[in-house]
Scaffold this active site. Structure first.
Site, PDB file in Angstrom:
ATOM      1  N   THR A  91      31.654  39.137 -15.816  1.00  0.00           N
ATOM      2  CA  THR A  91      31.152  40.115 -14.860  1.00  0.00           C
ATOM      3  C   THR A  91      30.776  39.525 -13.515  1.00  0.00           C
ATOM      4  O   THR A  91      30.396  40.258 -12.608  1.00  0.00           O
ATOM      5  CB  THR A  91      29.918  40.828 -15.430  1.00  0.00           C
ATOM      6  OG1 THR A  91      28.886  39.867 -15.641  1.00  0.00           O
ATOM      7  CG2 THR A  91      30.236  41.515 -16.740  1.00  0.00           C
ATOM      8  N   THR A 166      30.115  35.342 -21.445  1.00  0.00           N
ATOM      9  CA  THR A 166      29.070  34.493 -22.014  1.00  0.00           C
ATOM     10  C   THR A 166      29.215  34.240 -23.513  1.00  0.00           C
ATOM     11  O   THR A 166      28.713  33.231 -24.011  1.00  0.00           O
ATOM     12  CB  THR A 166      27.680  35.111 -21.765  1.00  0.00           C
ATOM     13  OG1 THR A 166      27.619  36.416 -22.335  1.00  0.00           O
ATOM     14  CG2 THR A 166      27.385  35.184 -20.275  1.00  0.00           C
ATOM     15  N   ASP A 167      29.895  35.116 -24.243  1.00  0.00           N
ATOM     16  CA  ASP A 167      29.891  34.993 -25.704  1.00  0.00           C
ATOM     17  C   ASP A 167      30.460  33.669 -26.200  1.00  0.00           C
ATOM     18  O   ASP A 167      29.960  33.099 -27.168  1.00  0.00           O
ATOM     19  CB  ASP A 167      30.665  36.154 -26.342  1.00  0.00           C
ATOM     20  CG  ASP A 167      29.866  37.443 -26.347  1.00  0.00           C
ATOM     21  OD1 ASP A 167      28.721  37.424 -25.861  1.00  0.00           O
ATOM     22  OD2 ASP A 167      30.383  38.466 -26.834  1.00  0.00           O
ATOM     23  N   LYS A 243      24.614  29.639 -26.640  1.00  0.00           N
ATOM     24  CA  LYS A 243      24.071  30.975 -26.399  1.00  0.00           C
ATOM     25  C   LYS A 243      23.244  31.369 -27.616  1.00  0.00           C
ATOM     26  O   LYS A 243      23.779  31.554 -28.707  1.00  0.00           O
ATOM     27  CB  LYS A 243      25.193  31.991 -26.163  1.00  0.00           C
ATOM     28  CG  LYS A 243      24.668  33.389 -25.832  1.00  0.00           C
ATOM     29  CD  LYS A 243      25.801  34.365 -25.541  1.00  0.00           C
ATOM     30  CE  LYS A 243      25.232  35.747 -25.194  1.00  0.00           C
ATOM     31  NZ  LYS A 243      26.294  36.726 -24.873  1.00  0.00           N
TER      32      LYS A 243
END
Length: 418
Positions: A91, A166-167, A243
């Protein structure tokens, strides 16, 4: 006069992307019409929030044509470093398409400067859209192609920023950490909140990443929010980061190591927190072969060692096991482990993530070591997986068995702090 619905297409569909004024409950609202499948209006207000209204509450259409933003003409500024931004998706520097409601990549240098104009005060931006995919769709082939693009960019840029979903960003950061020896910063950055939301972390993360890309760093790092507030970002080593939350803005944490540095916002002042490879310390080198037949297996009570037999029969050469506690599996596994270790590399990591594997404390652990399993020290399971893929792609089985015990890119800390 209030507009009427136009034929079988709802009024909200006709006005998608238009700016309108609506009166509801005695208040006036203005915003952009978003897609709606209910026949009602969904308005994107100027504060970033979406609100639903009935069609009869529409007062007037304020703009006939969608607003087309003016993109600034970028002029290269003398004295500022040249930084390459490679987008793989996510994003960062994306916009909402008010016709479809989707977040779409806007990734020319001019578009980035339009969205985050402060970037031009930090560096001269050169942008490239390599992928526009969800990070869960990244594959080893993508890591290899990305590493090659970064390798090329490092030859004529002072640093590289990689925008990424981000995953699986920590997987990609680890992969590039092993494939690339870099004398300059390679900075992964993402956003937990999409750029159309008031709570978006996209712009701040990108500015901090740009600062990191111009600093005295010579390795692959991840730069993300360090707290839930907009006060600082942390710079994490690419092989020590994970993460650890689904949605918090400070989801990324260094595990079994301190972050490399802290970048305050909005001052962008830098504080170094632990050791790092320095700019120019290593020569630029690309070693980009990866062995695909490596597997990560999470042990749980009752799991049969048949899973090892299955992958071994399929020609898998590397096994990373997420064991319990200090690095244990059921004693039922010992005989199978012994057979698999004869012609494969088996590395034990821990589901605990924090701490160090030590299979010399209990009898089960000692049996695991005698079977030929290698302790994964304080490596994260995902990092051990990618390290083994890289080792077996470039070295023999025996060489990989020795090298997996040694730190290649800072993935193994010499001691564990309690």
């Amino acid at each position: 006069m209030r507009p009427k619905s136009w034929g079988w297409i709802s009024m909200s569909e006709r006005l998608e992307g238009k700016r309108v004024r609506i009166k509801a409950k005695g208040k006036i609202f203005e915003g952009i019409v978003m897609p709606s499948f209910t026949g009602n209006f969904v308005l994107k207000l100027d504060n970033g929030y979406n609100v639903g209204f009935k069609e009869y509450e529409l007062l007037e259409v304020l703009e006939v044509e969608p607003f087309e933003p003016h993109l600034p003409e970028l002029v290269k500024r003398e004295g500022l470093p040249d930084v390459k931004i490679i987008s793989t998706g996510g994003t960062i520097a994306s916009k909402v398409d008010y016709r479809t409601g989707a977040v779409t990549s806007q990734f020319t240098a001019e578009e980035i400067a339009s969205e985050v104009p402060e970037l031009t005060e930090i560096c001269n931006v050169d942008a490239e859209l390599l992928y526009n995919i969800l990070s869960e769709n990244m594959k080893p082939e993508n890591w290899i192609e990305l590493a090659r693009h970064v390798y090329k960019a490092l030859k004529d840029h002072e640093g590289v920023i990689i925008t990424h979903g981000t995953d699986t960003m920590h997987f990609s950061a680890a992969a590039l950490s092993f494939m690339l020896s870099t004398p300059k910063p390679v900075v992964f950055v993402g956003a937990q909140r999409s750029s159309d939301r008031p709570s978006s972390d996209a712009a701040m993360n990108l500015l901090c990443a740009a600062k990191a890309a111009t600093e005295d760093i010579g390795e692959v790092v991840v730069c993300m929010h360090g707290s839930t507030s907009d006060d600082y970002c942390l710079v994490h080593r690419g092989v020590k980061v994970r993460k650890n939350h689904t949605s918090r803005r400070d989801a990324f944490q260094s595990v079994n190591a301190k972050p490399i540095g802290r970048i305050d916002y909005p001052s962008l002042s830098v504080e170094w927190l632990s050791w790092r490879y320095r700019r120019g310390e290593r020569e630029l080198k690309l070693t980009d072969r990866l062995e695909r037949k490596v597997v990560l297996i999470k042990f749980f009570p009752g799991l049969s060692s048949d899973i090892l037999e299955y992958y071994h029969s399929k020609g898998y050469r590397g096994f990373v096991i997420e064991g319990t506690g200090l690095g244990h599996v059921s004693t039922d596994w010992i005989d199978t482990l012994r057979r698999v270790c004869e012609d494969s590399v088996v590395v034990m990591t821990s589901q605990c993530l924090w701490g160090r594997v030590c299979d010399r404390v209990y009898d089960t652990g000692r049996d695991i070591l005698r079977a030929g399993v290698i302790e994964g020290e304080d490596m994260l399971p995902e990092v051990a997986l990618i390290k083994l893929m890289w080792l077996l792609g470039n070295y023999s089985i025996e060489e990989a068995k020795e090298m997996v015990k040694k730190s290649v890119a800072g993935e193994i800390e010499p001691t564990t702090q309690y």
